[in-house]
Design an enzyme around this catalytic site. Structure first.
Site: not given
Ligand SMILES: NC(=O)c1ccc[n+]([C@@H]2O[C@H](COP(=O)([O-])OP(=O)(O)OC[C@H]3O[C@@H](n4cnc5c(N)ncnc54)[C@H](O)[C@@H]3O)[C@@H](O)[C@H]2O)c1
Length: 273
Positions: A242, A250, A253
């Protein structure tokens, strides 16, 4: 697995690879339809192969009751986007707790928070679970540190697995789920685990911003930032990662998690009298 988005799909597929039976539940019918049809709703290297190789251990549904019926563990992998003030919007987390009311089975032993949430959320979810008749279900935080593009590899070979648990039995169960993962497991209090996630992302974002500031000074003074960053990173106390000058940070997260940490660090909360 509540949430078959990026994190839920990778976590579900990797837990199936470790030998667990996984039900992925999402509220978006199109995602569940695609998964039933053997299609992968997101692009992530290795994910399609993993879903296909473990299809006997994976099932998909939009029905919360069906997802929980035989579950020992419920993972919360829903999105927690920022609100206008920078705080995390936990409405989808509360929707999951609500949807467990009355459908929870005798088997259900622990609710695990994979979503990124503010420090203190565990206490609030615990209280909501107690109110929802889920007092006998344990609670654990198991934050995700993955980077998109390497998520499958990072899950199976992590730098560390962080488990914050309110009860010893919850810690034991979530640790056991990770048996076969090639990395150390750190067990701690729930609030500690919540903070590890936000502190890690804040430090990574700081490194990116720091080297960009150094690049600006390099440009003004005739130094070469690449040569500088390389030699700075050779110091084992600092590390080489990093430290690549370029665009600012960006992605999905870093901006949201550093804003959420800033909200928590506001002076009226952290000032010592
Ligand atoms: N994407 C990353 O790189 C990353 C890395 C570390 C942590 N996170 C964290 O992980 C979490 C999820 O992130 P993501 O990127 O997978 O989000 P995402 O938007 O890709 O997926 C979330 C999913 O949850 C579903 N959902 C919403 N409400 C629901 C419910 N009540 N029951 C079942 N499903 C439901 C949505 O339809 C969606 O498909 C977030 O808090 C994010 O900050 C993400």
């Amino acid at each position: 697995m509540f949430g078959a988005g990026y994190i839920g799909l990778v976590t579900g597929a990797c837990l199936a690879e470790l030998g667990h039976q996984v039900v992925l539940r999402d509220i978006t019918p199109e995602k569940i339809r695609m998964l039933h049809a053997g299609e992968v709703p997101i692009f992530e290297p290795g994910l399609g192969d993993l879903l296909a190789a473990n299809k006997e251990r994976l099932s998909f549904t939009i029905d919360a009751a069906e997802a929980v019926r035989d579950a020992d563990v419920v993972y919360v992998c829903v999105d927690t986007p920022p609100t206008a003030s920078g705080d995390a919007d936990l409405s989808r987390v509360w929707a999951v707790v609500d949807s467990l009311k009355g459908v929870s089975s005798e088997r259900l032993a622990v609710l695990v928070m994979k979503s990124t949430v503010p420090v203190g959320t565990g206490d609030r979810v615990r209280a909501a679970m107690d109110e929802a008749g889920l007092a006998n279900v344990g609670y654990a935080a198991n934050p995700e540190f993955t980077a998109e593009g390497k998520a499958v590899h990072t899950f199976l070979h992590p730098d560390r697995v962080v488990i914050g648990a309110a009860e010893a039995e919850a810690a034991r169960l979530v640790t056991a789920l990770h048996e076969g993962v090639d990395g150390p497991v750190e067990v701690m209090e729930v609030a500690d685990a919540e903070m590890v996630k936000l502190a890690s992302n804040a430090l990574l974002a700081t490194k990116i911003s720091f080297i960009n500031e150094i690049a600006t000074v390099c440009e003004a003074t005739g130094a070469d930032v690449e040569a500088v960053a390389k030699a700075v990173g050779m110091d084992h106390r600092l590390g080489p990662h990093f430290l690549k000058a370029g665009l600012g940070y960006g992605g999905s997260c870093f901006p949201k998690d550093s804003r959420a940490l800033r909200v928590m660090a506001r002076p009226e909360l952290t000032r010592r009298s």
